[in-house]
Design an enzyme around this catalytic site. Structure first.
Site, PDB file in Angstrom:
ATOM      1  CG  ASP A 178      -2.043  -1.033   1.068  1.00  0.00           C
ATOM      2  OD1 ASP A 178      -2.445  -1.302  -0.077  1.00  0.00           O
ATOM      3  OD2 ASP A 178      -2.500  -1.562   2.092  1.00  0.00           O
ATOM      4  CG  ASN A 182      -3.534   5.987   3.393  1.00  0.00           C
ATOM      5  OD1 ASN A 182      -4.455   5.434   2.790  1.00  0.00           O
ATOM      6  ND2 ASN A 182      -2.435   5.366   3.747  1.00  0.00           N
ATOM      7  CG  ASP A 217       0.055  13.265  21.820  1.00  0.00           C
ATOM      8  OD1 ASP A 217       0.358  14.126  22.669  1.00  0.00           O
ATOM      9  OD2 ASP A 217       0.330  12.055  21.943  1.00  0.00           O
ATOM     10  CB  SER A 232      -9.303   4.277   0.569  1.00  0.00           C
ATOM     11  OG  SER A 232      -8.647   5.478   0.249  1.00  0.00           O
TER      12      SER A 232
HETATM   13  P1  NAP Z   1       5.194   2.829   6.839  1.00  0.00           P
HETATM   14  O1  NAP Z   1       5.308   3.330   8.232  1.00  0.00           O
HETATM   15  O2  NAP Z   1       6.383   2.221   6.177  1.00  0.00           O
HETATM   16  O3  NAP Z   1       3.988   1.754   6.717  1.00  0.00           O
HETATM   17  C1  NAP Z   1       2.766   1.973   7.257  1.00  0.00           C
HETATM   18  C2  NAP Z   1       1.880   0.721   7.134  1.00  0.00           C
HETATM   19  O4  NAP Z   1       0.570   1.168   6.791  1.00  0.00           O
HETATM   20  C3  NAP Z   1       2.301  -0.298   6.081  1.00  0.00           C
HETATM   21  O5  NAP Z   1       2.140  -1.586   6.616  1.00  0.00           O
HETATM   22  C4  NAP Z   1       1.317  -0.046   4.957  1.00  0.00           C
HETATM   23  O6  NAP Z   1       1.062  -1.202   4.165  1.00  0.00           O
HETATM   24  C5  NAP Z   1       0.082   0.316   5.734  1.00  0.00           C
HETATM   25  N1  NAP Z   1      -0.926   1.076   4.980  1.00  0.00           N
HETATM   26  C6  NAP Z   1      -0.754   2.112   4.114  1.00  0.00           C
HETATM   27  N2  NAP Z   1      -1.947   2.514   3.644  1.00  0.00           N
HETATM   28  C7  NAP Z   1      -2.894   1.722   4.227  1.00  0.00           C
HETATM   29  C8  NAP Z   1      -4.301   1.646   4.135  1.00  0.00           C
HETATM   30  N3  NAP Z   1      -4.987   2.490   3.381  1.00  0.00           N
HETATM   31  N4  NAP Z   1      -4.933   0.704   4.888  1.00  0.00           N
HETATM   32  C9  NAP Z   1      -4.265  -0.153   5.678  1.00  0.00           C
HETATM   33  N5  NAP Z   1      -2.939  -0.129   5.796  1.00  0.00           N
HETATM   34  C10 NAP Z   1      -2.253   0.793   5.076  1.00  0.00           C
HETATM   35  O7  NAP Z   1       4.704   4.053   5.960  1.00  0.00           O
HETATM   36  P2  NAP Z   1       4.329   4.159   4.418  1.00  0.00           P
HETATM   37  O8  NAP Z   1       4.420   2.813   3.767  1.00  0.00           O
HETATM   38  O9  NAP Z   1       5.073   5.315   3.845  1.00  0.00           O
HETATM   39  O10 NAP Z   1       2.776   4.541   4.560  1.00  0.00           O
HETATM   40  C11 NAP Z   1       2.375   5.768   5.107  1.00  0.00           C
HETATM   41  C12 NAP Z   1       1.139   5.481   5.905  1.00  0.00           C
HETATM   42  O11 NAP Z   1       1.500   4.868   7.131  1.00  0.00           O
HETATM   43  C13 NAP Z   1       0.375   6.702   6.326  1.00  0.00           C
HETATM   44  O12 NAP Z   1      -0.499   7.147   5.325  1.00  0.00           O
HETATM   45  C14 NAP Z   1      -0.333   6.215   7.576  1.00  0.00           C
HETATM   46  O13 NAP Z   1      -1.663   5.815   7.291  1.00  0.00           O
HETATM   47  C15 NAP Z   1       0.418   4.990   8.005  1.00  0.00           C
HETATM   48  N6  NAP Z   1       0.843   5.161   9.393  1.00  0.00           N
HETATM   49  C16 NAP Z   1       0.221   4.405  10.319  1.00  0.00           C
HETATM   50  C17 NAP Z   1       0.529   4.575  11.657  1.00  0.00           C
HETATM   51  C18 NAP Z   1      -0.189   3.725  12.670  1.00  0.00           C
HETATM   52  O14 NAP Z   1      -0.981   2.872  12.270  1.00  0.00           O
HETATM   53  N7  NAP Z   1       0.030   3.964  13.959  1.00  0.00           N
HETATM   54  C19 NAP Z   1       1.482   5.498  12.070  1.00  0.00           C
HETATM   55  C20 NAP Z   1       2.101   6.258  11.084  1.00  0.00           C
HETATM   56  C21 NAP Z   1       1.772   6.083   9.727  1.00  0.00           C
HETATM   57  P3  NAP Z   1       2.151  -1.885   3.198  1.00  0.00           P
HETATM   58  O15 NAP Z   1       3.051  -2.667   4.078  1.00  0.00           O
HETATM   59  O16 NAP Z   1       1.301  -2.744   2.304  1.00  0.00           O
HETATM   60  O17 NAP Z   1       2.866  -0.797   2.445  1.00  0.00           O
END
Ligand code: NAP
Length: 266
Positions: free
Chosen positions: A45, A122, A150, A158
């Site tokens: 993703d 996202n 925070d 999505s």
């Molecule tokens: P990353 O920190 O390397 O990965 C973030 C994770 O989020 C990966 O496992 C990615 O899947 C998954 N992801 C991305 N879009 C998603 C969606 N629409 N639904 C479910 N899972 C999803 O960062 P990155 O790959 O650059 O992605 C940036 C995204 O990380 C941001 O948009 C944010 O949503 C997410 N994020 C989440 C958190 C948290 O959950 N606490 C914290 C910071 C950021 P893949 O492994 O398939 O790439």
């Protein structure tokens, strides 16, 4: 048809990328990394987020399709073993597209002339660089609450399965044109009081965040982190633009949610 392939950059994804390119060229399709009509993202993703931002200035002319080389993705539904089938479908069948809503973010500064506009697939998160974020939250032009904590997260449907979910936000079906506002650890006392639950705003409502203190802000747009000084307000709403995904077979959203978070069951 003009195509481009973007890869996560690891060995498996890069090998798959060259295979897909070779196959599509064999079908007389044209490799055009500047103006593709279809973008095949190979990775996860996260890879699709990068591809989206690379082509976000031509969303009405570009459709995306994702191949996942890791675990099942929300934006990537094809597995490496199926690429011959996918290539054939791209080259030979008139595919249909599904459209998902996007988040528009407009940052304005005290210097009246300046404003920056972003699109998120996202979410957008807003945090203060130093200490808590202290900000007024207006909905449809009316002060709704004064937030201290925070930070705040505004997500697309999505994107509701990504950061938003970790904040206790609801999972929203991408056919619903809305954005979700979720809190990150709000402080509640007699001065600062927040609603304490995620809010869903329809596409004719907007949300404006007005920082109360004069510190610098960290704003993320999907995977991009930006530092903003002198911020006057940050406006968030459903964007007029949409992202289009090429569909060659059903890819039900709730099935993806179940597979990712619950497992396939017995
Ligand atoms: P990353 O920190 O390397 O990965 C973030 C994770 O989020 C990966 O496992 C990615 O899947 C998954 N992801 C991305 N879009 C998603 C969606 N629409 N639904 C479910 N899972 C999803 O960062 P990155 O790959 O650059 O992605 C940036 C995204 O990380 C941001 O948009 C944010 O949503 C997410 N994020 C989440 C958190 C948290 O959950 N606490 C914290 C910071 C950021 P893949 O492994 O398939 O790439």
């Amino acid at each position: 048809m003009k195509f481009a392939v973007s890869s996560k950059g690891d060995e498996v994804s890069d090998t798959l990328k060259s295979k897909i390119q070779t196959y599509l060229l064999d079908f007389d399709m044209t490799l055009d990394e500047k103006e593709p009509e279809i973008v095949i993202s190979v990775g996860g993703d996260g890879t699709l987020l990068y591809a989206f931002h690379r082509y976000s200035d031509r969303l009405d002319k570009t459709a995306f399709v994702g191949v996942h080389t890791g675990h099942l993705g929300f934006y990537a539904d094809w597995v490496p073993q199926e690429i011959e089938k996918l290539v054939l479908a791209i080259a030979k069948t008139p595919y249909h597209t599904v459209e998902y809503p996007l988040l528009e973010v407009v940052v304005t500064y005290h210097d009246e002339e300046r404003e920056e506009r972003y699109l998120a697939l996202n979410e957008c998160t807003i945090k203060s660089i130093e200490g808590s974020l202290v900000a007024d939250v207006e909905i449809k032009g009316q002060l709704f609450e004064t937030f201290r904590g925070d930070g705040l997260c505004l997500s697309t449907p999505s994107g509701s399965t990504a950061y938003n979910k970790a904040l206790g936000g609801a999972i929203i079906h991408p056919s619903i044109r809305a954005i979700q506002l979720a809190e990150m650890a709000s402080i509640n006392n007699r001065v600062f009081r927040t609603v304490g639950s995620p809010l869903l705003l329809p596409d004719h409502h907007n949300c404006v965040i007005k920082p109360r203190n004069d510190v610098d802000f960290q704003v993320t747009i999907d995977h991009l982190t930006l530092l903003h000084k002198d911020v006057k307000s940050i406006l968030c709403r459903v964007a007029n633009e949409k992202v289009r995904f090429a569909r060659f077979r059903p890819f039900p959203f709730w099935k993806r949610v179940q597979d990712s978070f619950i497992g396939k069951g017995e």
